[in-house]
Scaffold this motif. Structure first.
Motif, mmCIF file in Angstrom:
data_model
loop_
_atom_site.group_PDB
_atom_site.id
_atom_site.type_symbol
_atom_site.label_atom_id
_atom_site.label_comp_id
_atom_site.label_asym_id
_atom_site.label_seq_id
_atom_site.Cartn_x
_atom_site.Cartn_y
_atom_site.Cartn_z
ATOM 1 N N TYR A 190 0.819 -1.211 0.000
ATOM 2 C CA TYR A 190 0.000 0.000 0.000
ATOM 3 C C TYR A 190 0.852 1.260 0.000
ATOM 4 C CZ TYR A 190 -3.474 -3.479 1.352
ATOM 5 O OH TYR A 190 -4.284 -4.580 1.377
ATOM 6 N N ASP A 191 0.244 2.388 -0.363
ATOM 7 C CA ASP A 191 0.993 3.639 -0.473
ATOM 8 C C ASP A 191 1.644 4.044 0.834
ATOM 9 O OD1 ASP A 191 -1.447 4.084 0.744
ATOM 10 O OD2 ASP A 191 -1.937 5.899 -0.403
ATOM 11 N N TRP A 192 0.985 3.804 1.967
ATOM 12 C CA TRP A 192 1.538 4.218 3.260
ATOM 13 C C TRP A 192 2.698 3.328 3.713
ATOM 14 C CZ3 TRP A 192 0.795 0.341 6.897
ATOM 15 C CH2 TRP A 192 -0.241 -0.562 6.648
ATOM 16 N N GLU A 193 2.949 2.237 2.998
ATOM 17 C CA GLU A 193 4.093 1.369 3.285
ATOM 18 C C GLU A 193 5.283 1.672 2.372
ATOM 19 O OE1 GLU A 193 2.247 -2.861 4.491
ATOM 20 O OE2 GLU A 193 1.608 -2.188 2.501
ATOM 21 N N ARG A 194 5.134 2.687 1.521
ATOM 22 C CA ARG A 194 6.131 2.930 0.473
ATOM 23 C C ARG A 194 6.668 4.358 0.488
ATOM 24 N NH1 ARG A 194 3.507 -0.062 -4.868
ATOM 25 N NH2 ARG A 194 3.494 -2.185 -4.020
ATOM 26 N N ILE A 195 6.594 5.031 1.610
ATOM 27 C CA ILE A 195 7.066 6.414 1.693
ATOM 28 C C ILE A 195 8.551 6.417 2.060
ATOM 29 C CG2 ILE A 195 6.747 8.658 2.784
ATOM 30 C CD1 ILE A 195 3.872 7.794 3.421
ATOM 31 N N GLY A 196 9.368 6.959 1.183
ATOM 32 C CA GLY A 196 10.820 6.948 1.411
ATOM 33 C C GLY A 196 11.444 5.643 0.973
ATOM 34 N N PHE A 197 11.022 4.547 1.594
ATOM 35 C CA PHE A 197 11.439 3.198 1.214
ATOM 36 C C PHE A 197 10.210 2.293 1.236
ATOM 37 C CE2 PHE A 197 15.192 5.077 3.268
ATOM 38 C CZ PHE A 197 16.141 4.895 2.280
ATOM 39 N N TRP A 198 10.266 1.213 0.467
ATOM 40 C CA TRP A 198 9.211 0.202 0.491
ATOM 41 C C TRP A 198 9.566 -0.783 1.602
ATOM 42 C CZ3 TRP A 198 6.853 -1.399 -4.824
ATOM 43 C CH2 TRP A 198 6.608 -0.250 -5.581
ATOM 44 N N VAL A 199 8.878 -0.679 2.737
ATOM 45 C CA VAL A 199 9.332 -1.392 3.930
ATOM 46 C C VAL A 199 8.178 -2.011 4.710
ATOM 47 C CG1 VAL A 199 10.370 -1.091 6.233
ATOM 48 C CG2 VAL A 199 11.412 0.009 4.249
ATOM 49 N N ASN A 200 8.340 -3.270 5.085
ATOM 50 C CA ASN A 200 7.648 -3.926 6.192
ATOM 51 C C ASN A 200 8.740 -4.456 7.106
ATOM 52 O OD1 ASN A 200 4.699 -5.511 4.651
ATOM 53 N ND2 ASN A 200 5.215 -3.382 4.968
ATOM 54 N N GLU A 201 8.706 -4.123 8.404
ATOM 55 C CA GLU A 201 9.741 -4.549 9.340
ATOM 56 C C GLU A 201 9.190 -4.496 10.765
ATOM 57 O OE1 GLU A 201 12.931 -1.727 8.799
ATOM 58 O OE2 GLU A 201 11.973 -0.194 10.048
ATOM 59 N N GLY A 202 10.028 -4.800 11.747
ATOM 60 C CA GLY A 202 9.671 -4.654 13.157
ATOM 61 C C GLY A 202 8.443 -5.426 13.595
ATOM 62 N N PRO A 203 8.342 -6.732 13.319
ATOM 63 C CA PRO A 203 7.138 -7.479 13.702
ATOM 64 C C PRO A 203 7.007 -7.657 15.210
ATOM 65 C CG PRO A 203 8.827 -8.989 12.918
ATOM 66 C CD PRO A 203 9.344 -7.598 12.661
ATOM 67 N N GLY A 204 5.766 -7.635 15.678
ATOM 68 C CA GLY A 204 5.456 -7.904 17.084
ATOM 69 C C GLY A 204 4.212 -8.762 17.169
ATOM 70 N N VAL A 205 4.213 -9.775 18.016
ATOM 71 C CA VAL A 205 3.118 -10.749 18.086
ATOM 72 C C VAL A 205 2.315 -10.567 19.367
ATOM 73 C CG1 VAL A 205 2.534 -13.211 18.153
ATOM 74 C CG2 VAL A 205 4.398 -12.409 16.681
ATOM 75 N N ASP A 210 -8.991 -15.954 20.938
ATOM 76 C CA ASP A 210 -8.804 -16.988 19.922
ATOM 77 C C ASP A 210 -8.172 -16.446 18.646
ATOM 78 O OD1 ASP A 210 -10.909 -15.449 19.123
ATOM 79 O OD2 ASP A 210 -12.258 -17.112 18.641
ATOM 80 N N LYS A 211 -7.350 -15.387 18.779
ATOM 81 C CA LYS A 211 -6.690 -14.826 17.605
ATOM 82 C C LYS A 211 -5.235 -14.474 17.907
ATOM 83 C CE LYS A 211 -8.831 -12.199 14.646
ATOM 84 N NZ LYS A 211 -9.260 -13.132 13.593
ATOM 85 N N LEU A 212 -4.449 -14.435 16.842
ATOM 86 C CA LEU A 212 -3.083 -13.910 16.883
ATOM 87 C C LEU A 212 -3.044 -12.650 16.041
ATOM 88 C CD1 LEU A 212 -0.787 -17.039 16.307
ATOM 89 C CD2 LEU A 212 -1.354 -15.950 18.467
ATOM 90 N N TYR A 213 -2.332 -11.648 16.549
ATOM 91 C CA TYR A 213 -2.146 -10.406 15.815
ATOM 92 C C TYR A 213 -0.650 -10.197 15.616
ATOM 93 C CZ TYR A 213 -6.898 -9.728 17.474
ATOM 94 O OH TYR A 213 -8.230 -9.900 17.758
ATOM 95 N N LEU A 214 -0.291 -9.744 14.441
ATOM 96 C CA LEU A 214 1.110 -9.447 14.153
ATOM 97 C C LEU A 214 1.178 -8.025 13.619
ATOM 98 C CD1 LEU A 214 3.784 -11.742 12.655
ATOM 99 C CD2 LEU A 214 3.584 -9.395 11.828
ATOM 100 N N THR A 215 1.711 -7.125 14.417
ATOM 101 C CA THR A 215 1.898 -5.750 13.998
ATOM 102 C C THR A 215 3.277 -5.593 13.371
ATOM 103 O OG1 THR A 215 2.641 -5.193 16.218
ATOM 104 C CG2 THR A 215 0.322 -4.799 15.710
ATOM 105 N N TYR A 216 3.431 -4.556 12.564
ATOM 106 C CA TYR A 216 4.714 -4.315 11.912
ATOM 107 C C TYR A 216 4.823 -2.833 11.592
ATOM 108 C CZ TYR A 216 1.906 -4.129 7.661
ATOM 109 O OH TYR A 216 0.956 -3.784 6.733
ATOM 110 N N SER A 217 6.017 -2.397 11.230
ATOM 111 C CA SER A 217 6.261 -1.006 10.886
ATOM 112 C C SER A 217 6.494 -0.874 9.389
ATOM 113 C CB SER A 217 7.462 -0.462 11.659
ATOM 114 O OG SER A 217 7.227 -0.550 13.052
ATOM 115 N N ALA A 218 6.190 0.318 8.863
ATOM 116 C CA ALA A 218 6.250 0.520 7.419
ATOM 117 C C ALA A 218 6.840 1.873 7.074
ATOM 118 C CB ALA A 218 4.850 0.388 6.819
ATOM 119 N N SER A 219 7.408 1.961 5.875
ATOM 120 C CA SER A 219 8.012 3.172 5.298
ATOM 121 C C SER A 219 9.320 3.546 5.999
ATOM 122 C CB SER A 219 7.016 4.330 5.312
ATOM 123 O OG SER A 219 5.984 4.091 4.367
#
Length: 326
Positions: A190-205, A210-219
């Motif tokens: 998505y556009d908000w993940e591509r500002i400056g650099f195209w990045v997904n990083e920094g995962p947190g679980v 009854d669910k798992l969530y995985l957050t991450y950082s972008a741009s």
């Protein structure tokens, strides 16, 4: 300090100053441990406290320092402390003294009871399952246990064409070796993940009901830095990319009104009551950065109490918390 001695902040008041990529681990005895990237990127630090908020004022010690030459000689980034099979493990990223951007994930092990005073042994780079993993810029590794099995998630750039940073997941054979091929979890779509650099990083679980969530950082790491999220039913196959749902919009981003700039690289921990979910993340209090944002020292650690709307976590800077004596 009273374990419940906290208040909501005026939004942009940090919990711990000048500590980026923060990670807090709560041990089975109730003790909390804190680690993070230091601005010099040259060592790994730990703090310990009997309460979450007590970490703010506890003495910080250095448990490991970068090498003068060779691998693990530069850019010591994003350490995480974990406990498995009766041993302590530190996961972190590092470059080489002679090639500072040759970033790869490394593992330290401590078999002593106390990770603050125990001996840390270098296990080297996380061992891949095959010849395709960790061949390019790789960092921000986290590990988690789910239904008796261990998994790790990390960020890695594709090794050809435009250097896009994707998130990958794999099973673990040991705390220092993968047991499966890597599976792509998320790419910067998505556009908000591509500002400056195209990045997904920094995962947190985060596990909740009854669910798992995985957050991450972008741009890139300035004001545009923000957080996205994936989720999966607890009964789903975490190694199946199609079983995860990716949110279309960021879950947390810069809020100029509240003075939170570039929030990201988060993790989760339980509050002292063992019930409330606390998000640990970093952000700045301003957006005017001179030079490369990566080397600006003023990324600070924040704490945020999560709200819940049924099975949906709510990320709101109004829920930032600090100790009353801060």
């Amino acid at each position: 300090m009273n374990k419940n001695n906290y208040i909501k902040t005026p939004y942009n008041q940090p919990f711990i100053l000048n500590r980026a990529d923060p990670y807090i681990y709560r041990h089975k005895d109730g003790a909390y441990y804190f680690t993070a990237s230091v601005p010099e990127y040259d060592r790994i630090i730990l703090r310990r406290s009997d309460s979450l908020l007590g970490l703010k004022h506890e003495k910080e010690i250095t448990v490991w320092e970068k090498h003068d030459k060779g691998v693990m000689g530069a850019h010591i980034w994003a350490p995480e402390l974990h406990y498995a099979n009766g041993c302590w493990y530190l996961y972190f990223a590092a470059g080489a003294a002679e090639d500072i951007w040759a970033i790869r994930p490394y593992v330290l092990e401590c078999k002593d009871e106390d990770p603050m005073t125990g001996v840390w042994k270098e296990l080297g780079m996380m061992q891949p399952f095959d010849e395709y993993t960790f061949r390019d810029f790789s960092l921000d590794m986290t590990v988690f246990e789910h239904k008796g099995s261990w998994y790790c998630v990390w960020a890695e750039k594709v090794s050809s064409g435009k250097k896009i940073s994707n998130l990958y997941i794999a099973g673990l054979e040991t705390p220092w070796k993968l047991s499966t091929e890597q599976v792509t979890l998320s790419s910067p779509d998505y556009d908000w993940e591509r500002i400056g650099f195209w990045v997904n990083e920094g995962p947190g679980v985060l596990k909740h009901e009854d669910k798992l969530y995985l957050t991450y950082s972008a741009s890139a790491t300035g004001e545009c830095y923000c957080m996205g999220m994936l989720s999966i039913d607890a009964d789903g196959d975490v190694l199946d990319k199609n079983a995860w749902k990716k949110e279309r919009l960021p879950i947390l981003k810069t809020n100029q009104e509240k003075g939170i700039f570039g929030p990201g690289h988060n993790t989760f921990v339980k509050a002292d009551d063992g019930i409330k979910d606390i998000m640990v993340y970093h952000a700045r209090r301003y957006d005017e950065i001179e030079g490369d944002p990566l080397y600006d020292p003023n990324r600070h650690t924040y704490l945020m109490e999560l709200g819940w709307d049924h099975a949906t976590p709510i990320f709101d800077a109004e829920n930032n918390i600090i100790a009353k004596d801060c």
